[in-house]
Design a protein around this motif. Structure first.
Motif, PDB file in Angstrom:
ATOM      1  N   CYS A 125      14.443  63.633  87.975  1.00  0.00           N
ATOM      2  CA  CYS A 125      13.992  62.533  87.114  1.00  0.00           C
ATOM      3  C   CYS A 125      12.948  62.966  86.091  1.00  0.00           C
ATOM      4  O   CYS A 125      12.830  62.356  85.029  1.00  0.00           O
ATOM      5  N   LYS A 126      12.176  64.004  86.389  1.00  0.00           N
ATOM      6  CA  LYS A 126      11.143  64.495  85.465  1.00  0.00           C
ATOM      7  C   LYS A 126      11.209  66.017  85.348  1.00  0.00           C
ATOM      8  O   LYS A 126      10.242  66.714  85.659  1.00  0.00           O
ATOM      9  N   PRO A 127      12.351  66.550  84.909  1.00  0.00           N
ATOM     10  CA  PRO A 127      12.521  68.021  84.897  1.00  0.00           C
ATOM     11  C   PRO A 127      11.544  68.742  83.966  1.00  0.00           C
ATOM     12  O   PRO A 127      11.157  69.879  84.245  1.00  0.00           O
ATOM     13  N   LEU A 128      11.139  68.089  82.873  1.00  0.00           N
ATOM     14  CA  LEU A 128      10.224  68.738  81.930  1.00  0.00           C
ATOM     15  C   LEU A 128       8.817  68.891  82.520  1.00  0.00           C
ATOM     16  O   LEU A 128       8.034  69.730  82.066  1.00  0.00           O
ATOM     17  N   HIS A 129       8.482  68.088  83.507  1.00  0.00           N
ATOM     18  CA  HIS A 129       7.154  68.144  84.122  1.00  0.00           C
ATOM     19  C   HIS A 129       7.181  68.847  85.479  1.00  0.00           C
ATOM     20  O   HIS A 129       6.179  68.831  86.197  1.00  0.00           O
ATOM     21  N   TYR A 130       8.327  69.435  85.816  1.00  0.00           N
ATOM     22  CA  TYR A 130       8.474  70.019  87.150  1.00  0.00           C
ATOM     23  C   TYR A 130       7.460  71.135  87.404  1.00  0.00           C
ATOM     24  O   TYR A 130       6.812  71.178  88.459  1.00  0.00           O
ATOM     25  N   THR A 132       4.617  71.576  86.021  1.00  0.00           N
ATOM     26  CA  THR A 132       3.240  71.071  86.036  1.00  0.00           C
ATOM     27  C   THR A 132       2.931  70.331  87.330  1.00  0.00           C
ATOM     28  O   THR A 132       1.889  70.550  87.965  1.00  0.00           O
ATOM     29  N   LEU A 133       3.852  69.437  87.734  1.00  0.00           N
ATOM     30  CA  LEU A 133       3.614  68.613  88.920  1.00  0.00           C
ATOM     31  C   LEU A 133       3.771  69.391  90.221  1.00  0.00           C
ATOM     32  O   LEU A 133       3.161  69.044  91.230  1.00  0.00           O
TER      33      LEU A 133
END
Length: 320
Positions: A125-130, A132-133
């Motif tokens: 759901c949030k691959p671009l922030h993977y 970072t998170l």
């Protein structure tokens, strides 16, 4: 009736009445235990040795394999020893240790499965922030939190359970020491202490429900995101990364829920034995199979590990 101060040992449930069946159970349990050791050991070695598997998903899988090893090693070795040596005895300290480590590994595993659902949620759901998170520090912190929650939850329950005065004998109607069966041995006059442990159990159930809701919400969001993907190949790849975890969670929750929902007061020892066997032995044995069945990266890493073992063995034989 004996009290807790005079109890130095407990009697576990015998797996069979005849010597032949006891030996049969020993070999059966030994086969299951070796299969679990081999499967989880190979998963741990593959993830640790293959640099391509040094990602958050496989880091959590490594922790899951270690917890499964600990969980099954808490119960089966003693059951095998009792079946082999035709005895039912476990010491008071050994029983307390069994309760502590079993609750510890089981609680930590449930926390870790919840964290792994968050990992899949972020990846899809949030691959671009993977990155970072779920950086290395965040992953280490979450894994440490899972182990820490398991430790403190287990410490709480073990201390509370074994602080109860026991005056209903020392026979535990189970093949390993389990909290509900220890509570059956407590004195009726220790009603406040009994209620305290029941309160701790209810708190653990509520916490487990929170984790369950988190897992369900994560997968609802995952399925919504996957179904919106325009590419069929992308949908297939996303589902393939989630299905092993979903299968492991389903196995863990279904066996655990069945164990908690069965009628405890009037259930037969055989039913208790089978249900406890399902939730304490089945998940640690099947989890490596589930994760490696359709995972090409795991299969490739395992083949490399086995090749290295075969190559080193061949070299030793050649040198000799």
């Amino acid at each position: 009736m004996p009290n807790s101060s005079s109890i130095s040992e407990f009697l576990l449930l015998a797996l069979a009445d005849t010597r032949q069946l006891q030996l049969l159970h020993f070999w059966l349990l030994l086969g299951i235990y070796l299969a679990a050791l081999l499967g989880n050991g190979l998963i741990s070695t593959a993830v640790a040795c293959d640099h391509r598997l040094h990602t958050p998903m496989y880091f959590f899988l490594l922790n899951l394999a270690l917890l499964d090893l600990g969980c099954i090693s808490t119960t089966l070795p003693k059951a095998m020893a009792n079946a082999l040596w035709d005895t039912r005895v476990i010491s008071y300290a050994g029983c307390a240790a069994q309760v502590f480590f079993f609750v510890f590994f089981l609680s930590a595993e449930y926390c870790l499965l919840t964290i792994m659902s968050y990992d899949r949620y972020v990846a899809i759901c949030k691959p671009l922030h993977y990155g970072t998170l779920l950086g290395s520090r965040a992953c280490a912190t979450m894994a440490a939190a899972a182990w820490g929650i398991g430790f403190f939850n287990s410490l709480l329950h073990t201390a509370s359970t074994f602080s109860l005065p026991l005056c209903q004998g020392n026979a535990v109607d189970q093949f390993f020491c389990e909290i509900p069966h220890i509570l059956k041995l407590s004195c009726s006059k220790s009603f406040k202490s009994y209620l305290r442990e029941v309160g701790f159990l209810l708190f653990s159930v509520c916490l487990a429900l929170v984790f369950f809701v988190f897992i369900v919400v994560s997968y609802v969001q995952i399925f919504r995101a996957v179904l919106r993907m325009p590419s069929e190949q992308g949908r297939h790849k996303a589902f393939s990364t989630c299905l092993p975890h979903l299968a492991v969670v389903s196995l863990f929750l279904s066996t655990g829920s069945f164990a908690q929902m069965k009628p405890f007061s009037n259930s037969s020892p055989f039913l208790d034995l089978m249900v406890s066997f399902l939730y304490s032995v089945l998940p640690p044995t099947l989890n490596p199979i589930i994760y490696s069945m359709r995972n090409k990266e795991i299969k490739h890493a395992l083949s490399k590990v086995l090749q290295n073992v075969h190559y080193s063995s061949f070299n030793k034989m050649h040198i000799c």
